[in-house]
Design an enzyme around this catalytic site. Sequence first.
Site, mmCIF file in Angstrom:
data_model
loop_
_atom_site.group_PDB
_atom_site.id
_atom_site.type_symbol
_atom_site.label_atom_id
_atom_site.label_comp_id
_atom_site.label_asym_id
_atom_site.label_seq_id
_atom_site.Cartn_x
_atom_site.Cartn_y
_atom_site.Cartn_z
ATOM 1 N N SER A 179 -16.413 -44.291 -53.434
ATOM 2 C CA SER A 179 -16.680 -45.361 -54.369
ATOM 3 C C SER A 179 -17.895 -46.174 -54.369
ATOM 4 O O SER A 179 -18.475 -46.732 -55.428
ATOM 5 C CB SER A 179 -15.565 -46.443 -53.948
ATOM 6 O OG SER A 179 -15.670 -47.363 -52.763
ATOM 7 N N HIS A 207 -11.916 -42.207 -58.062
ATOM 8 C CA HIS A 207 -13.260 -42.106 -58.670
ATOM 9 C C HIS A 207 -13.425 -40.650 -59.273
ATOM 10 O O HIS A 207 -14.492 -40.390 -59.665
ATOM 11 C CB HIS A 207 -14.375 -42.819 -57.791
ATOM 12 C CG HIS A 207 -14.274 -44.196 -57.679
ATOM 13 N ND1 HIS A 207 -14.740 -45.015 -58.463
ATOM 14 C CD2 HIS A 207 -13.721 -44.662 -56.424
ATOM 15 C CE1 HIS A 207 -14.520 -46.220 -58.039
ATOM 16 N NE2 HIS A 207 -13.988 -45.901 -56.728
ATOM 17 N N LYS A 238 -9.786 -47.147 -63.644
ATOM 18 C CA LYS A 238 -11.236 -46.676 -63.636
ATOM 19 C C LYS A 238 -11.579 -45.795 -64.741
ATOM 20 O O LYS A 238 -11.501 -46.542 -65.773
ATOM 21 C CB LYS A 238 -11.583 -46.156 -62.294
ATOM 22 C CG LYS A 238 -11.280 -46.965 -61.168
ATOM 23 C CD LYS A 238 -11.887 -47.050 -59.832
ATOM 24 C CE LYS A 238 -11.113 -47.988 -58.849
ATOM 25 N NZ LYS A 238 -11.372 -49.254 -58.748
HETATM 26 C C1 PLP Z 1 -11.528 -45.451 -53.488
HETATM 27 C C2 PLP Z 1 -10.584 -46.544 -53.934
HETATM 28 N N1 PLP Z 1 -9.320 -46.390 -53.702
HETATM 29 C C3 PLP Z 1 -8.436 -47.437 -54.352
HETATM 30 C C4 PLP Z 1 -9.047 -48.358 -54.991
HETATM 31 C C5 PLP Z 1 -8.000 -49.411 -55.548
HETATM 32 O O1 PLP Z 1 -7.661 -49.057 -56.855
HETATM 33 P P1 PLP Z 1 -7.336 -50.412 -57.838
HETATM 34 O O2 PLP Z 1 -8.388 -51.008 -58.530
HETATM 35 O O3 PLP Z 1 -6.492 -49.471 -59.066
HETATM 36 O O4 PLP Z 1 -6.431 -51.231 -57.160
HETATM 37 C C6 PLP Z 1 -10.211 -48.448 -55.326
HETATM 38 C C7 PLP Z 1 -10.669 -49.466 -56.242
HETATM 39 O O5 PLP Z 1 -11.519 -50.247 -55.903
HETATM 40 C C8 PLP Z 1 -11.183 -47.589 -54.790
HETATM 41 O O6 PLP Z 1 -12.566 -47.739 -55.010
#
Ligand code: PLP
Length: 390
Positions: A179, A207, A238
């Site tokens: 991320s 992502h 996303k």
């Molecule tokens: C790698 C990763 N996993 C999980 C999440 C969490 O997802 P959400 O924003 O749908 O709660 C994010 C979001 O920031 C992320 O970047």
Amino acid sequence: MHSEEWISSILKELESQSLDRHLIVRPEAGGKIHIDGKVILNFSSNDYLNLANHPVVVESSIDYVKKYGCGATASRLMSGTLSCHKELEKALAELKCYPAALVFGSGWLANAGTIPVLVERDDHIFADKLVHASIIDAIIMSRANFHRFNHNDAGHLAVLMNKCPAKGRRLVVTESVFSMDGDIAPLRQIADIAVKYNAMIMVDEAHSTGIFGSNGSGLVRELNLESLVNISMGTLSKALGGYGGFIACSESIKEVMINKARTFIYTTALPPAVIGSALGSLKVLKTNPELGKTLLNNARFFRERLNEAGLKTGSSESQIIPVMVGNPAKTLELSRELAGKNILAVAIRPPTVPAETARLRLSVTLAHTQEDMTRAATVIAECAREKGII
Ligand SMILES: Cc1ncc(COP(=O)(O)O)c(C=O)c1O
């Protein structure tokens, strides 16, 4: 210390390290923001495919509200499982090529709920050092023994697994596209090691969903690893431009999660509006299978412009491009200067990233043209040069 004094001492300490954070209100979401006739290039949005305002997605969301109402009105196990939840889970399972999928309130909740069911006290979890906060928190909640392997280092994972006592279940967790760095995990090597040491595998595809693989199915699918990866986790928030999270898995893992995952059980089901928007986005992906490839080509173009301008972009191979600065105060200064030039690039600082690796995290979206990216690369490099960053 009086409680008010204690609270303000926390803020003062953050400020003294340039680690304070503030909410800034924007009039709209997405890769381009319009304010008073000005266009702000937003490189801090995860609306990678420009779907948050896509007419098909918006219409689909409205249709589902009209059909089902505004709220699901109960948790999934009470009366909150509506036919639209089943429809979305079927579509997500198909996209990911898994037998089943289970939708959670968010990506964070999907990780936080799933991991503590897979491993418990006396079990072992192996995670990449740079995994997202939601995975770290899930690991802490699981109380399993936590083994961190060096970033994208399958060899180090093998060493740790070899040293680990035989007793207890084992789970390996990584992200497919990271991320904050935009680089890609060596999923095949990781999966081979996990299989060798009899471990389950979970891959966070937050992502890569929507971008890699056919119709945006993600990297696990692109590499044909579904039979080795037990759980492919994803988010609707996303590339799909909406909200909510999910896991794709076997029918039996799904059943276990329905019975045991606390973040699934003890919360109200997602509202029809967001289910409708996710289904609308999946429809757009199906009819426009080239979107992910176009985005990745645009990202390559932007990286090349940034590198030519003298900026380092780490080992990014995706739409997420870090511009490394190091020092948090300098990163903040750079970000503020860029905001004054209508470029939104939020400063990412510890604890989101490791100490001394503060950066601008640029994300390319389909709202950005080549002209936008060329201009942004020039302006970012000019500002970085003025501040002695490059
Ligand atoms: C790698 C990763 N996993 C999980 C999440 C969490 O997802 P959400 O924003 O749908 O709660 C994010 C979001 O920031 C992320 O970047």
